[in-house]
Every structure is written in structure tokens, then in C-alpha cells.
Scaffold this active site. Structure first.
Site, mmCIF file in Angstrom:
data_model
loop_
_atom_site.group_PDB
_atom_site.id
_atom_site.type_symbol
_atom_site.label_atom_id
_atom_site.label_comp_id
_atom_site.label_asym_id
_atom_site.label_seq_id
_atom_site.Cartn_x
_atom_site.Cartn_y
_atom_site.Cartn_z
ATOM 1 N N LYS A 182 0.823 -1.215 0.000
ATOM 2 C CA LYS A 182 0.000 0.000 0.000
ATOM 3 C C LYS A 182 0.857 1.264 0.000
ATOM 4 C CE LYS A 182 -3.713 -2.555 0.369
ATOM 5 N NZ LYS A 182 -3.100 -3.888 0.396
ATOM 6 N N ARG B 138 -3.398 -8.920 -9.026
ATOM 7 C CA ARG B 138 -3.945 -10.262 -9.258
ATOM 8 C C ARG B 138 -5.275 -10.143 -9.970
ATOM 9 N NH1 ARG B 138 -8.075 -9.873 -5.690
ATOM 10 N NH2 ARG B 138 -7.681 -8.831 -3.699
ATOM 11 N N HIS C 35 -15.990 -2.601 4.860
ATOM 12 C CA HIS C 35 -14.870 -2.442 3.925
ATOM 13 C C HIS C 35 -14.701 -3.619 2.971
ATOM 14 C CE1 HIS C 35 -13.803 1.008 6.354
ATOM 15 N NE2 HIS C 35 -13.653 0.259 7.416
ATOM 16 N N GLU D 252 -4.175 7.660 6.497
ATOM 17 C CA GLU D 252 -4.804 8.215 5.299
ATOM 18 C C GLU D 252 -6.004 9.064 5.712
ATOM 19 O OE1 GLU D 252 -5.090 5.688 1.535
ATOM 20 O OE2 GLU D 252 -7.153 5.694 2.255
#
Length: 505
Positions: free
Chosen positions: A116, A292, A235, A200
Site C-alpha cells: 500500500k 492479481r 470495507h 490516510e
């Protein structure tokens, strides 16, 4: 083209890859843990080999065992599917050392984009808009706390190696930050073996929109358009559709350009997904790259007419992409729902057990990607995904109508499923108007939670006692002669055991 492919996965995605191999004339080899011996992917493959006990760390996550099976079975390529080792750079490196082609990106691209924080750093260098936040992992809670205060609440703590909502915490007030930091770091360590987190800025009611990309080894990178994935529970994506109802041709072009630019900067090859958050002003921000094949890839296949798994295999075999971005013209509308063995009317508790009967929907515009069959026992050791139900129509309205009809036809006994949840979603006025965002479903579910009945506190205490008993029992029963233990019992296992303990007259 390859002669034989090892599929290092299980369930519906293993079945999906087996079928693609069959159509290409490639022999397929699957692996199975002790509890998966009778699974559908084992039945359909040309060859199948045992890979170990039920705990994934002793079976599907064992790279050494997978490489040994690839060698013994004579495979010249390996497809990781999604989940398990699909985004672990150690797998493509092991494949390279064993002389087996990895059907996915190079290890270096996986590390540059899959992490990330590394992905955010690369995005900024490639001039792709990012959500305000830190570029590097933060290990000092005090440092993270000071950054959160300067950034302003709400903020998100996210695991560096995370995914699926694990290791993620929303912090809305200063007093809750340090506790959330400890919880996020601990959960990240347990889930991924990496406690690092980053910070974030939390966007209010954004939409989650992702771009599917394909890149060959000859320099061609294309965007296949977007998928809307804003309907999420805690999420985790629940409903996906393509195209997004809010994306204009101009926004699609800008997001596609950004995704392609990022993939080129990271030296990406094969299939991948660049995920973005989009705010109310249609400004978009880079979120992460999934290095992926995605669970929701069928909706892109339905609107483009392309087979992404076959294209993955062809790219890995050295073929050039047979089309340019400009030639891709999406047609109609597609939508996918994920059918799980869980009970949405009972706090989404898992529902493992034997499938006594199963009726699958069919008809115009309906596709079902599944990994189950009548008489099979759903284990409580893995993610409880049963099937993916996909509908296609000429318009969003027709697609929803077809998906509703298919959900009415879908019938399974012996276990609970979340099919009823999707019937509620597809009838909701906000969803029909596409007035959705990443917390929309959580808010909808909170509104419909029944008020606590008298005696609820006592029931809660009984539940806690039952879970504690299940934990103790699991700990005692997993001790081996050598004194080692299996994986800690997951929530999926514990809730299944709790359900059994609660079945009193």
C-alpha cells in the site's frame, strides 16, 4: 502455449481456472487440503494432489509443497487465483527458481505496487492523484498521533500488507486514536504477519471505483474500463457492477490514463486492478493496486466479451495483447453479488454444513460462477464464499430485474445464505437511483437492526460464555503430540461453534 497448469487455490476461482484451461486444451492440476478432498475443483481437474491439513498455513500457503507438486506433476505454469499467495512476491520468485511460469506480474512489480505505501509513493511519482496521507509506514504511535492531529479527523489507519478490511480502523476523534492504532497494528500482525500501518485522510461518503488493466510483456498496457464497488459491508465488497452509473466518458478516460500510467511506471505485466475513491465532485484519488485477478472480474468480462483468465494465460505464455485500448467498447450493464454461507438475519454468523439441496438459476443474461454442489459439506476453515451470481442486461434496470429473478430462483437447503440481503439491496430506492457510497450498506443495515428485546443483556452474556468455551475447547483440541498448535481459531470457526452450542431445546 503451456501444457499443464497448477492452480494454487480452491473453491470457485479454482473451478473458473480449470474451465478456462479445458477450453484452451491445457491440462489442469489442482491441490486440496484434507477437508477439500471432495470439493468441486478437485472433481473437475485433470489431476489433483493433497497439499496438507485444513489450516491454510499448513496447506494452501505452503510454497514448498506447491513447488514440489508442480515438479512431480510436470506443470510448466502456475496460476495463483486470488487470496492465499496470489499477492505474495515469494511465490513468483519460487516459480522462477523452479522453472515454472507464474501467471501474474513479476515479483518486482508486485512489490512496487502491491504494498500500500510503495504503491502510493509510485503513484505520486507517476502524477496519479492520491488521498492525503503518509507515504511510509508509521511504527511509532506518538508520531502517528501527531500526524493525525495535523491532518484533521476523521482518518483511516490501514495495514501496509492489508486487504479485505483487515488491519483497518476509522478514527473519528482524537481520544480514540491510540487505542485504534494498537488494534489496527495487532490485527495486521495476526492477519498478515506484518504489524505496520499507515495513515490516510478519510473521505466522507466516497464511491469506490476501480479500473481493470491488462499489460503484456511487449509494452502494451490497456484499460478495460471501470467497475463500481461502492456497496460494501465493513470495507468488504458485496455488490459490483460495470459500468459505473456516475462515470462519464471524460472521467473514464482520465482514470484509465492514470491506471495505465501507474502500471507502466511499476513495470506491470498481466492482469491487475487499480482502485480509486471518487468524491462528490467526481475528483478521483488512488487507493491501491490489486496485483492479481479480482473476485469481481466477471462483470468486466460480461460487458467486454473478453475472457480475462484466458488472456492472463496467453500473456504469461508470451503472447501479445490482440487489441488496443481504443478498440474496447463496453456493451450493456453487468452486476455481481457474492453468495456466502452466512445468515444476515443473525448478525451474519457463518453457516457451515452439508448442502442438502441446491437449485441454480439460469435463463437470459444469467451467469453463475460457483464451487459447490448438492451433497457437499461447506467447511468452516476458509472464506465462506459459495458462488458469484452475475447478471447482464442492455441497461442497469434490466440487469437488476434479471438479478432479482435469479435470486428468487436460487434455492439451497441445509445451510443459510445471504441471498435475502441482496433481495433487500436490489429493492432499496437509494440503490435503484445509484445514490450509494462506501458506507451506504453499513448505514442501511444499522437502520434495520431491531431494537434490543428484554433480556438481551443476559443473552449477550450467554453468547460470550459460549464463545469463551468454544475458544477453550479449540485450544485444547488443537494441541499436537509435539506441543505445537494449528492456526488460532478464526471468527468464522468460533461463530460456527457458538451456533452449535446455542442449539439447546
Amino acid at each position: 502455449m503451456f501444457r499443464k497448469i497448477l492452480i494454487a487455490n480452491r473453491g470457485e476461482i479454482a473451478v473458473r481456472i480449470v474451465r478456462a484451461c479445458r477450453e484452451l486444451g491445457i491440462r489442469s492440476v489442482t491441490v486440496f487440503s484434507d477437508v477439500d478432498r471432495k470439493s468441486l475443483h478437485v472433481r473437475l481437474a485433470d489431476e489433483a494432489y493433497p497439499v496438507g491439513p485444513a489450516p491454510s498455513r499448513e496447506s494452501y500457503l505452503r510454497i514448498d509443497k506447491l513447488m514440489d507438486i508442480a515438479r512431480r506433476s510436470g506443470c510448466d505454469a502456475l496460476h495463483p487465483g486470488y487470496g492465499f499467495l496470489a499477492e505474495n512476491a515469494a511465490l513468483p520468485r519460487a516459480c522462477s527458481q523452479a522453472g515454472v511460469t507464474f501467471i501474474g506480474p513479476p515479483a518486482e512489480a508486485m512489490e512496487a505496487l502491491g504494498s500500500k505505501t510503495a504503491g502510493r509513493q509510485l503513484a505520486r511519482r507517476a502524477e496519479v492523484p492520491t488521498v492525503p496521507g503518509t507515504n511510509d509506514p508509521i511504527e511509532n504511535p506518538s508520531e502517528a498521533h501527531a500526524l493525525a492531529q495535523s491532518m484533521g479527523y476523521p482518518v483511516l489507519l490501514k495495514a501496509v500488507a492489508g486487504g479485505g478490511g483487515k488491519g483497518m480502523r476509522l478514527v473519528e476523534a482524537d481520544a480514540a486514536f491510540l487505542g485504534a492504532f494498537r488494534d489496527a497494528s495487532s490485527e495486521a500482525l495476526n492477519a498478515f504477519g506484518d504489524p505496520r500501518v499507515y495513515l490516510e485522510k478519510y473521505l466522507i461518503k466516497p464511491r469506490h471505483i476501480e479500473i481493470q488493466i491488462l499489460a503484456d510483456a511487449h509494452g502494451r498496457v490497456v484499460s478495460l474500463g471501470e467497475r463500481e464497488c461502492s456497496v460494501q459491508r465493513r470495507h468488504q465488497k458485496v455488490v459490483e457492477e460495470a459500468p459505473s452509473p456516475i462515470v462519464t466518458p471524460d472521467l473514464r478516460k482520465k482514470m484509465g490514463d492514470a491506471a495505465v500510467r501507474l502500471a507502466r511506471a511499476g513495470g506491470y505485466v498481466n492482469a491487475g486492478t487499480v482502485e480509486f475513491l471518487v468524491d462528490a465532485n467526481l475528483d478521483f484519488y488512488f487507493l491501491e493496486v490489486n496485483t492479481r485477478l479480482q473476485v469481481e472480474h466477471p462483470v468486466t468480462e460480461q460487458v467486454t466479451g473478453l475472457d480475462l483468465v484466458k488472456l492472463q494465460i496467453a500473456i504469461a505464455a508470451g503472447h501479445r495483447l490482440p487489441f488496443a485500448w481504443e478498440t474496447i467498447t463496453p456493451r450493456g450493464h453487468a452486476m455481481e453479488v457474492r453468495l456466502y454461507a452466512e445468515d444476515p438475519d443473525n448478525n451474519f454468523f457463518p453457516s457451515p454444513g452439508k448442502i442438502l439441496s441446491l437449485h441454480s438459476p439460469s435463463g437470459a443474461g444469467i451467469r453463475l460462477d460457483d464451487g459447490v454442489y448438492e451433497g457437499w459439506t461447506v467447511p468452516n476453515d476458509y472464506d465462506p464464499l459459495l458462488s458469484k451470481l452475475i447478471a447482464w442486461g442492455n441497461s442497469r434496470e434490466e440487469t437488476i430485474a434479471r438479478l432479482r429473478r435469479a435470486l428468487e430462483e436460487y434455492a439451497v437447503t441445509g445451510i443459510k445464505t445471504n441471498a435475502g440481503l441482496f433481495r433487500r439491496i436490489l429493492a432499496d430506492p437509494d440503490f435503484l437511483r445509484s445514490e450509494i457510497h462506501t458506507t451506504w450498506l453499513d448505514e442501511m443495515l444499522r437502520k434495520t437492526v431491531p431494537s434490543a428485546a428484554p433480556g438481551a443483556a443476559a443473552n449477550d452474556r450467554a453468547d460470550a460464555a459460549a464463545i469463551a468455551a468454544a475458544v477453550w475447547h479449540a485450544t485444547q483440541s488443537t494441541e499436537t503430540a509435539e506441543g505445537t498448535t494449528h492456526d488460532p481459531a478464526s471468527r468464522w470457526k468460533l461463530e460456527g461453534r457458538r451456533q452449535q452450542l446455542d442449539r439447546t431445546p
